[in-house]
Design a protein around this motif. Structure first.
Motif, PDB file in Angstrom:
ATOM      1  N   GLY A 175       1.891  27.048  -9.345  1.00 25.67           N
ATOM      2  CA  GLY A 175       0.899  27.415  -8.344  1.00 25.67           C
ATOM      3  C   GLY A 175       0.352  28.806  -8.599  1.00 25.67           C
ATOM      4  O   GLY A 175       0.937  29.609  -9.332  1.00 25.67           O
ATOM      5  N   GLY A 225      -7.233  26.002  -6.653  1.00 23.08           N
ATOM      6  CA  GLY A 225      -6.770  24.729  -7.182  1.00 23.08           C
ATOM      7  C   GLY A 225      -7.321  24.429  -8.557  1.00 23.08           C
ATOM      8  O   GLY A 225      -6.632  23.828  -9.397  1.00 23.08           O
ATOM      9  N   LEU A 280      -7.702  19.155  -4.333  1.00 22.69           N
ATOM     10  CA  LEU A 280      -8.200  20.482  -4.707  1.00 22.69           C
ATOM     11  C   LEU A 280      -7.624  20.974  -6.020  1.00 22.69           C
ATOM     12  O   LEU A 280      -8.069  22.008  -6.532  1.00 22.69           O
ATOM     13  CB  LEU A 280      -7.872  21.489  -3.602  1.00 22.69           C
ATOM     14  N   THR A 281      -6.650  20.253  -6.579  1.00 23.31           N
ATOM     15  CA  THR A 281      -5.996  20.685  -7.828  1.00 23.31           C
ATOM     16  C   THR A 281      -6.240  19.679  -8.947  1.00 23.31           C
ATOM     17  O   THR A 281      -5.399  19.485  -9.813  1.00 23.31           O
ATOM     18  CB  THR A 281      -4.489  20.889  -7.606  1.00 23.31           C
ATOM     19  N   THR A 334      -4.720  21.093   5.332  1.00 29.68           N
ATOM     20  CA  THR A 334      -4.498  21.116   3.885  1.00 29.68           C
ATOM     21  C   THR A 334      -2.996  21.004   3.617  1.00 29.68           C
ATOM     22  O   THR A 334      -2.196  21.700   4.247  1.00 29.68           O
ATOM     23  CB  THR A 334      -5.052  22.412   3.260  1.00 29.68           C
ATOM     24  N   HIS A 339      -0.139  17.329  -5.666  1.00 34.00           N
ATOM     25  CA  HIS A 339      -1.486  17.880  -5.581  1.00 34.00           C
ATOM     26  C   HIS A 339      -1.658  18.614  -4.252  1.00 34.00           C
ATOM     27  O   HIS A 339      -1.014  18.262  -3.247  1.00 34.00           O
ATOM     28  CB  HIS A 339      -2.556  16.783  -5.648  1.00 34.00           C
ATOM     29  N   THR A 340      -2.523  19.607  -4.248  1.00 34.80           N
ATOM     30  CA  THR A 340      -3.000  20.221  -3.013  1.00 34.80           C
ATOM     31  C   THR A 340      -4.212  19.439  -2.537  1.00 34.80           C
ATOM     32  O   THR A 340      -5.152  19.205  -3.310  1.00 34.80           O
ATOM     33  CB  THR A 340      -3.367  21.693  -3.243  1.00 34.80           C
ATOM     34  N   MET A 367      -9.815  27.706  -1.494  1.00 34.69           N
ATOM     35  CA  MET A 367      -8.661  26.939  -1.969  1.00 34.69           C
ATOM     36  C   MET A 367      -9.030  26.071  -3.173  1.00 34.69           C
ATOM     37  O   MET A 367      -8.224  25.880  -4.080  1.00 34.69           O
ATOM     38  CB  MET A 367      -8.096  26.069  -0.847  1.00 34.69           C
ATOM     39  N   ARG A 368     -10.251  25.560  -3.161  1.00 33.81           N
ATOM     40  CA  ARG A 368     -10.714  24.748  -4.283  1.00 33.81           C
ATOM     41  C   ARG A 368     -10.742  25.574  -5.565  1.00 33.81           C
ATOM     42  O   ARG A 368     -10.395  25.080  -6.645  1.00 33.81           O
ATOM     43  CB  ARG A 368     -12.097  24.180  -3.966  1.00 33.81           C
ATOM     44  N   GLY A 391      -2.987  27.508  -4.420  1.00 31.45           N
ATOM     45  CA  GLY A 391      -3.046  26.151  -4.947  1.00 31.45           C
ATOM     46  C   GLY A 391      -1.707  25.828  -5.559  1.00 31.45           C
ATOM     47  O   GLY A 391      -1.036  26.711  -6.106  1.00 31.45           O
TER      48      GLY A 391
END
Length: 248
Positions: A96, A17, A245-246, A197, A233-234, A13-14, A104
């Motif tokens: 996204g 993001g 993460l974003t 998350t 933000h995520t 996910m990072r 993300g």
């Protein structure tokens, strides 16, 4: 049921993001008087292709574009158009991607040249509300603690909260459980756990909270015509607190 992500899944996910953050940063540089939101949409899609990421919104529920572009009184889910931006506009861009099976999602509201003190204050308040909400995304807290801090801060500054659209869980799907309103009392809802998350996304209006949907079936606008701002933000709940993460 709120899905808990492993460290490996959060790392994926990072990476998604980071792509979102990079492309939003590029779009931020392009926003100026004379630019069209259709041009911004094309840039975003091209940058996704370069990074081997898929636009998360295009085709989602039939949405036809890569970005949601929502200027001024448009709150969210605006269609990009060929109408040039003009000095004094504010523009919300929601964007996204999905990369390696994970999503993300982030949003920012940008000034188009000088916008005046009132719009600057709306943008600053909404961005601050997001920051305060992220600070509440800690293991052991309650989900509604995030909601409450957005509402209490924004309304304390004289603004109103959009009720119809909320934040959400995110991960293998763009929208996962739970829904995350930007309003409500503290101390309620599920207890936050490491591995959760969320896409946290305050939508704050300069006037009243009421919105309506345009004939395209997507674009939400304020009923009173006052401007609206949207930041997102995520975020992952980790052993060390909330991790965005974003963010680059």
């Amino acid at each position: 049921m709120i899905a808990l992500k492993s460290r490996h899944e959060i790392e994926r996910m990072r990476r998604a993001g980071n792509v979102v953050a990079e492309i939003l940063a590029l779009l931020r540089e392009k926003v100026r008087p004379g630019m069209t939101t259709l041009e911004l949409d094309a840039i975003a899609e091209n940058e996704c292709t370069k990074r081997k990421a898929r636009p998360a919104f295009k085709g989602y529920g039939g949405f036809p574009f890569t970005i949601c572009a929502s200027p001024n009184e448009k709150v969210v889910h605006g269609f990009p158009t060929s109408e040039p931006l003009i000095e004094g506009d504010i523009l919300s861009i929601d964007f996204g991607v999905v990369l390696d099976g994970f999503f993300g999602d982030a949003a920012v509201t940008l000034p188009v040249g000088p916008v005046g003190a009132a719009k600057e204050r709306l943008l600053a308040t909404t961005e601050k509300a997001l920051s305060l909400a992220i600070d509440k995304a800690n293991a052991g807290g309650r989900l509604s603690d995030i909601s409450h801090v957005v509402q209490s801060y924004a309304e304390g500054q004289g603004f109103s909260i959009v009720r119809e659209f909320v934040g959400h869980g995110i991960g293998r799907q763009l929208h996962e459980s739970p829904q995350l309103p930007n309003f409500g009392p503290p101390g309620q809802g599920p207890r936050l756990k490491v591995g959760m998350t969320f896409a946290i996304e305050p939508m704050i209006n300069a006037g009243g909270p009421a919105v309506r949907i345009l004939s395209d079936g997507w674009t939400a606008v304020t009923v009173d015509g006052f401007p609206s701002a949207h930041f997102e933000h995520t975020v992952a709940v980790t052993e060390h607190g909330a991790e965005v993460l974003t963010r680059l």
